[in-house]
Design a protein around this motif. Sequence first.
Motif, short mmCIF file in Angstrom:
data_model
loop_
_atom_site.label_atom_id
_atom_site.label_comp_id
_atom_site.label_asym_id
_atom_site.label_seq_id
_atom_site.Cartn_x
_atom_site.Cartn_y
_atom_site.Cartn_z
N LEU A 35 44.42 -31.70 -11.06
CA LEU A 35 44.27 -32.69 -12.13
C LEU A 35 45.49 -32.66 -13.05
CD1 LEU A 35 42.26 -34.76 -13.47
CD2 LEU A 35 41.67 -32.90 -15.03
N THR A 36 45.85 -31.48 -13.50
CA THR A 36 46.97 -31.43 -14.45
C THR A 36 48.29 -31.76 -13.76
OG1 THR A 36 47.87 -30.21 -16.33
CG2 THR A 36 47.50 -28.93 -14.33
N VAL A 56 38.89 -33.82 -21.53
CA VAL A 56 39.42 -32.53 -21.11
C VAL A 56 39.18 -31.48 -22.18
CG1 VAL A 56 41.20 -33.52 -19.65
CG2 VAL A 56 41.72 -33.03 -22.04
N ILE A 79 56.65 -39.84 -19.31
CA ILE A 79 55.20 -39.80 -19.59
C ILE A 79 54.85 -41.05 -20.40
CG2 ILE A 79 53.35 -38.57 -20.80
CD1 ILE A 79 54.21 -36.96 -18.44
N TYR A 115 49.84 -36.84 -22.62
CA TYR A 115 49.36 -35.70 -21.82
C TYR A 115 47.84 -35.74 -21.78
CZ TYR A 115 54.11 -33.93 -22.26
OH TYR A 115 55.49 -33.80 -22.21
N ASN A 116 47.32 -35.37 -20.64
CA ASN A 116 45.86 -35.31 -20.44
C ASN A 116 45.16 -36.58 -20.89
OD1 ASN A 116 45.41 -32.67 -19.19
ND2 ASN A 116 46.38 -31.89 -21.04
N ASN A 117 45.75 -37.69 -20.50
CA ASN A 117 45.14 -38.98 -20.81
C ASN A 117 43.81 -39.12 -20.06
OD1 ASN A 117 44.57 -41.90 -20.05
ND2 ASN A 117 46.07 -42.12 -21.70
N ILE A 171 48.29 -35.67 -13.64
CA ILE A 171 48.33 -36.51 -14.85
C ILE A 171 49.37 -36.04 -15.87
CG2 ILE A 171 45.90 -37.07 -14.48
CD1 ILE A 171 45.16 -35.40 -16.88
N ASN A 172 49.93 -34.84 -15.68
CA ASN A 172 50.97 -34.35 -16.59
C ASN A 172 52.20 -34.01 -15.77
OD1 ASN A 172 49.10 -34.33 -18.84
ND2 ASN A 172 48.20 -32.49 -17.93
N ARG A 173 52.79 -35.03 -15.16
CA ARG A 173 53.89 -34.77 -14.23
C ARG A 173 55.10 -34.23 -14.99
NH1 ARG A 173 55.91 -38.61 -9.23
NH2 ARG A 173 56.95 -36.90 -8.16
N LEU A 201 43.79 -41.47 -16.99
CA LEU A 201 44.46 -40.87 -15.83
C LEU A 201 43.61 -39.75 -15.24
CD1 LEU A 201 48.22 -40.72 -16.89
CD2 LEU A 201 47.01 -42.45 -15.54
N SER A 202 42.96 -39.03 -16.12
CA SER A 202 42.05 -37.98 -15.66
C SER A 202 40.95 -38.57 -14.78
CB SER A 202 41.47 -37.28 -16.89
OG SER A 202 40.67 -36.21 -16.51
#
Lengths: 515, 515
Positions: A141-142, B20, B122, B126-128, A145-147, B131-132
């Motif tokens: 997951l990370t 999250v 991005i 982060y941890n949208n 979504i956190n490329r 997207l999750s």
Amino acid sequence: MLSTLRGPSRALARKVSIPVTSKIQQARPIHNTVRKHAAAAANIAVDSVSSYEPFFPNEPSRPSVKTEIPGPKSKVAITELDEVFDTRSLNMICDYENSIGNYVSDHDHNVLLDVYAQIASIPIGYNNPALSAVASSPEMLTALINRPALGNFPPASWMNTLKSGILSVAPKGLNQVFTGMSGSDANECAYKAAFMYHRRKERGEGAPFTEEELQSAMNNQKPGSPELAIMSFKKGFHGRLFGSLSTTRSKPIHKIDIPSFNWPQARFPQLKYPLEEFVAENQAEEAACIAEVEEVLTKWHCPVSAVVIEPIQSEGGDFHASPKFFQDLRAVTQKHNVLLIVDEVQTGVGATGKFWAHDHWNLPSPPDIVTFSKKAQTAGYYFGNPQLRPNMAYRQFNTWMGDPARVLLFNTIIKEVERLNLVQHTAETGDYLYNGLAELSKKYPGEIQNLRGKGQGTFIAWDSPQRDAFLKKMKTVGVNIGGSGESAVRLRPMLIFQKHHADILLESIEKIIKA
Amino acid sequence: MLSTLRGPSRALARKVSIPVTSKIQQARPIHNTVRKHAAAAANIAVDSVSSYEPFFPNEPSRPSVKTEIPGPKSKVAITELDEVFDTRSLNMICDYENSIGNYVSDHDHNVLLDVYAQIASIPIGYNNPALSAVASSPEMLTALINRPALGNFPPASWMNTLKSGILSVAPKGLNQVFTGMSGSDANECAYKAAFMYHRRKERGEGAPFTEEELQSAMNNQKPGSPELAIMSFKKGFHGRLFGSLSTTRSKPIHKIDIPSFNWPQARFPQLKYPLEEFVAENQAEEAACIAEVEEVLTKWHCPVSAVVIEPIQSEGGDFHASPKFFQDLRAVTQKHNVLLIVDEVQTGVGATGKFWAHDHWNLPSPPDIVTFSKKAQTAGYYFGNPQLRPNMAYRQFNTWMGDPARVLLFNTIIKEVERLNLVQHTAETGDYLYNGLAELSKKYPGEIQNLRGKGQGTFIAWDSPQRDAFLKKMKTVGVNIGGSGESAVRLRPMLIFQKHHADILLESIEKIIKA
């Protein structure tokens, strides 16, 4: 049932289960008459068919072809897709949700045994439960979504991701990896590493760039943009971007109209089959090719920084050479201080019955660089010499430097390959399959010519007089199979391909040859 | 709380929630005194600070720096990582699980406002949560674990994946896309399309390849491997593979020791700031650059098939040009039958206050090709002319042709950008931020020079006399910020960057300048 199985097959059958929902029928142990028929078709004694317990218990027991391919639903889909996507290279519209293990489903629910496997890039089966698990993990997951821009902002977990997976299978003697996006990208980054290393040695350790170098590089002129070359082999394939394409020599369609570097090539051995009948000729052929390499390395109009070679030329037509040839190549590159880059994009990750195909060669010293992609689901290059890390930061760099999500998949593939002993399994299945094909080749020598790949796992090929028609007909009996070069049928099954699949494949080949 | 908000911000705050788990403290509305301080610091009236309701309700209200950066845990991790990974370009070891929205956490749990955003890649935090959600969907699962060779075996869903997402934001006038892996890959495939198109026109429609072309291409010689060029601009950056690097002209460190094609460049306008004080000079500068383009197109030693340009030169130092310059460039390329490739790898997907930066230009006819990557999380090129699909299959082809998993993420990004109106939002936030910086620039003219990017969303930069030291000091006050070129500070916040983040940024910049 399990109690009747022997050895690794029993362990395998116990361990793999399929959590995904599939419309495909539940697997049944292949019926005894089918078993005998398949064995008989290939002139193989039934008792050599050791066990049929599938890695994927839910795999269908046989292919199932209900319509022509493409069928009516696929035809509609292709017409629609062509509006926004070039469909001229389309082979099948697939239904991946309903594919499983070695079996790929098309849009009309025809289910084919897949021995092409997305151009040799599916290692452990469609909808593999271990991949499904990692794909559903918090780590994935990370990563998705956190490329990260890995070179600047790696996650704290990156060291462990590299060490516990991708580096745990580093070729012997190599202990570093640079991750990338595709086979072409991996090769080009390897070429860049080779060029920087070449100039580092020429310049002398610690010597700064000259002002002339810095300025001329900005104008694409020497000495900053030096005239240096990568040597490749006739019929080799190393990718389609500008640097990699300059080393690709497989077919004109890959190269025509695209500017390329004036880089050299040498002949790759064209061995005669069966090998045992042409020992002396083949030795002479390999020696001649090595001589040609040395000629190029010493006489090309500019220095050659590296030689790139596939352990088995794949796209170009499945051409093999002996370990002796590669040992000699290693020697001649070392003699002339030229790096040896082994392109394992297609051969790597187990298909030849070794994890890396160059493990077959018993080289006295390892290749300088080994590139990989395809079955790894990610890409990159391994190296060992610390000087192949450029002498300054930002010389080998890009925004993403690979994709941690795809690296996580490779790490899981590595674990599954080890847990299920799939490299050894593939060596054994390959031998079984090769023997079956050798029998067919004796029976139909005009149809199965130049059978090759003995002892190379399932990395087997032969020449077919009407290759394209043969590949197409194989679909009618439920086998998705690929070609390479002008006339080769290339087998690229997955690492979970088993003897009962080999029986179906052999039976299907004979059916088409007879028809 | 919500009832006090106006317009779109209220809608946004209502819609976004964070599923999250995060160790980061729960968000609080930014404290009024902080708000006033930030506004005062930037000489901005408090009432222009319209609303502080964050897109990410769980975002921290402020950065939080507890240790030096790198802190003790990070230092240990960097030492360990260096064993297997080149850490010389490392900026921060990140803890992505604990990053959220605009805030990135490092390994020591320092939490920084991130206006660099993984080198501008991005888009929506982060941890949208959106997207999750897509990362946990069945579509993502199959895209990850059943990676197709798209050109041969596309899934039935591929048409819809393209049409409903990636093609729904195709630049005006373009309706086709070729997907790839990275910005470099996208540009190189675009260059290949341009070369094939060039020769198609020269050869005449339907004319076959000659035997000489087919054979010479295999030897990297003309006419099969023709001498054709891509023209780029000084200070331009288009990637680091061999073809793209030949068009990159940003810094010697990107290019030195790597062989390159003898391709031409022209000067990119070097405008003087503030623009309103140098109107005539800047017009003359742009006209001179256009003249140089025409000179190259007519006098280079070989034909130029395409011109590639960034709407705003990014890596090279954040150089802008006027819409008039680009209109003239379009005209001069059309006059000489040369394709115009607009490289929107860094400018695309909303950051300039338009979805595509070239939307600012009001071109009478669209660019021939537009490339993208970074914020798209995937890559590729758009085109419109059907003849840019090569005349035969397998000419523009590779095993994976992109990554459907990453395309699904782009499609979700597109939906979120539209749902939250993030392009318009970024235009407004960018204006707000630019005005604050303009005030600071008046107050500290020696520290904030050549402020640029007015009306270009948050794509703002300025020159700093001690740039590298400035970037480093910004970390001590909790801001992760990047540079470009020799002396530019480049802002590349995400599309969810809001006015209250701008206030923190402005306040932090002033703090460092004062100190």
